[in-house]
Design an enzyme around this catalytic site. Structure first.
Site: not given
Length: 373
Positions: A20, A277
């Protein structure tokens, strides 16, 4: 006449593995590169010391890293310029004191554009949900609107993070010099990078690499990937025991890499194993054969996420089968994909994605549109 630069407040809560924070830092850095001011609020910014050296000391012009403590220090807000955009990354909720202060500041002015930056997925719901409003019903900001912003691989989504100078930097990259600087004794063998969680098929894959005709050097990233590889060697898997002799497989364990050097790692390797991601997007831009391991979710939702991504990238059957085994979707033996053909497939996907506007371009346009209403 160019539009005036905006001030962005980006909030990031580090849940696990610093992914993140990696996305939020890339976002902040790219916004600043385009002339905007960014305040990045982080509850644990320690990883920036190696991920983005100098970030905590203000080395990136336009980006200020601020602590997000509990309880939130509302007193620190008094001297800050009112922001134009609020971003709560990946579902983190803004501190109540921050929202209350912002609501008071906006009492006689336009409220900031409030965005919920979601996780990347290729699933169909992303295009349906991207850009939808979410009315704020309670609290000091009641009556305002949040907006869902979904990264994605189509023009109906929020796009992917991509710096304008990325292709030029990759073209100028010196593979041999970078490997030498990392202390990797490369002799021309195939190079594979490994950034993973703890795949069940890891030990079997290491054994396959060791028994293959082609010599391979595995470049293992610091953290969970290195721990997983060492654990595989500690277990009984024939020649791959830590004290045994390996045939075709050599291993180099890397130190923590900055985001810039992680890009270099992906460019240096022939095949890249990535997770989560941020590294998936960077592997796509690298244009090498890739294997992706999504973050494991208890309800198995990552299985659908994996299949949707493979479909979006046009992965052939052998690559899909490898992914399913690698990610624990099924227990079938690992196949040996045609990695050269898959690299060409990734390059084709990259070419398609490069024709689309990047995430920051679309994000700025989205915000400008909302401020004109």
């Amino acid at each position: 006449m160019p539009a005036a630069p905006l001030i962005w407040d980006v909030f990031c809560r580090v849940i696990d593995n610093h992914g993140d924070l990696g996305v939020c830092w890339r976002l902040a850095r790219e916004l600043a590169a385009r002339g905007h001011g960014v305040r990045l609020w982080v509850d644990d910014a320690g990883a920036l010391a190696w991920m983005a050296p100098g970030a905590l000391q203000g080395a990136c012009p336009g980006v200020q890293v601020l602590p997000w403590g509990e309880p939130f220090d509302a007193g620190a807000l008094g001297g800050l310029t009112r922001s134009d955009v609020w971003i709560e990354a990946f579902g983190c909720e803004l501190p109540k004191a921050f929202v209350a202060h912002g609501a008071r500041a906006a009492a006689s002015a336009r409220p900031p554009v409030w965005l919920n930056l979601e996780y990347l997925s290729a699933e169909a719901y992303v295009a349906r949900m991207h850009g939808l409003p979410s009315p704020v019903l309670h609290g000091p900001a009641a009556g305002w609107t949040k907006w869902f912003y979904y990264p994605g691989l189509t023009s109906q989504t929020g796009g992917l993070l991509r710096e304008a100078d990325l292709p030029a930097r990759q073209q100028a990259f010196d593979r041999a010099a970078w490997l030498a600087a990392q202390g990797v004794p490369w002799q021309g063998e195939r190079l594979i990078s490994l950034f993973c969680y703890e795949p069940a098929a890891l030990a079997a894959w290491l054994a396959k690499l060791d028994a293959a005709r082609q010599p391979t050097r595995l470049l293992v990233t610091a953290g969970r990937a290195a721990q997983a590889v060492r654990a595989a060697f500690d277990n009984e898997i024939g020649r791959l025991r830590m004290t045994g002799v390996r045939k075709q497989l050599s291993i180099s364990y890397l130190s923590h890499l900055s985001q810039i050097d992680y890009d270099h790692l992906l460019w240096a390797c022939d095949i890249n194993f990535v997770r989560g991601e941020d590294s998936l997007v960077r592997a796509l831009w690298a244009g090498r054969a890739l294997v992706w391991q999504p973050y494991v979710q208890d309800d198995g939702a990552h299985h659908a996420k994996l299949e949707a991504m493979l479909e979006a990238l046009g992965a052939p059957p052998d690559v899909r089968a490898f992914h399913r085994s690698w990610c624990g979707v099924d227990a079938t033996p690992l196949p040996v994909p045609d990695w050269v053909a898959w690299a060409e497939g990734v390059q084709a996907a990259r070419a398609r994605l490069q024709t689309q506007a990047d995430l920051v371009t679309r994000l700025i346009g989205f915000v400008r549109q909302k401020t004109l209403k």
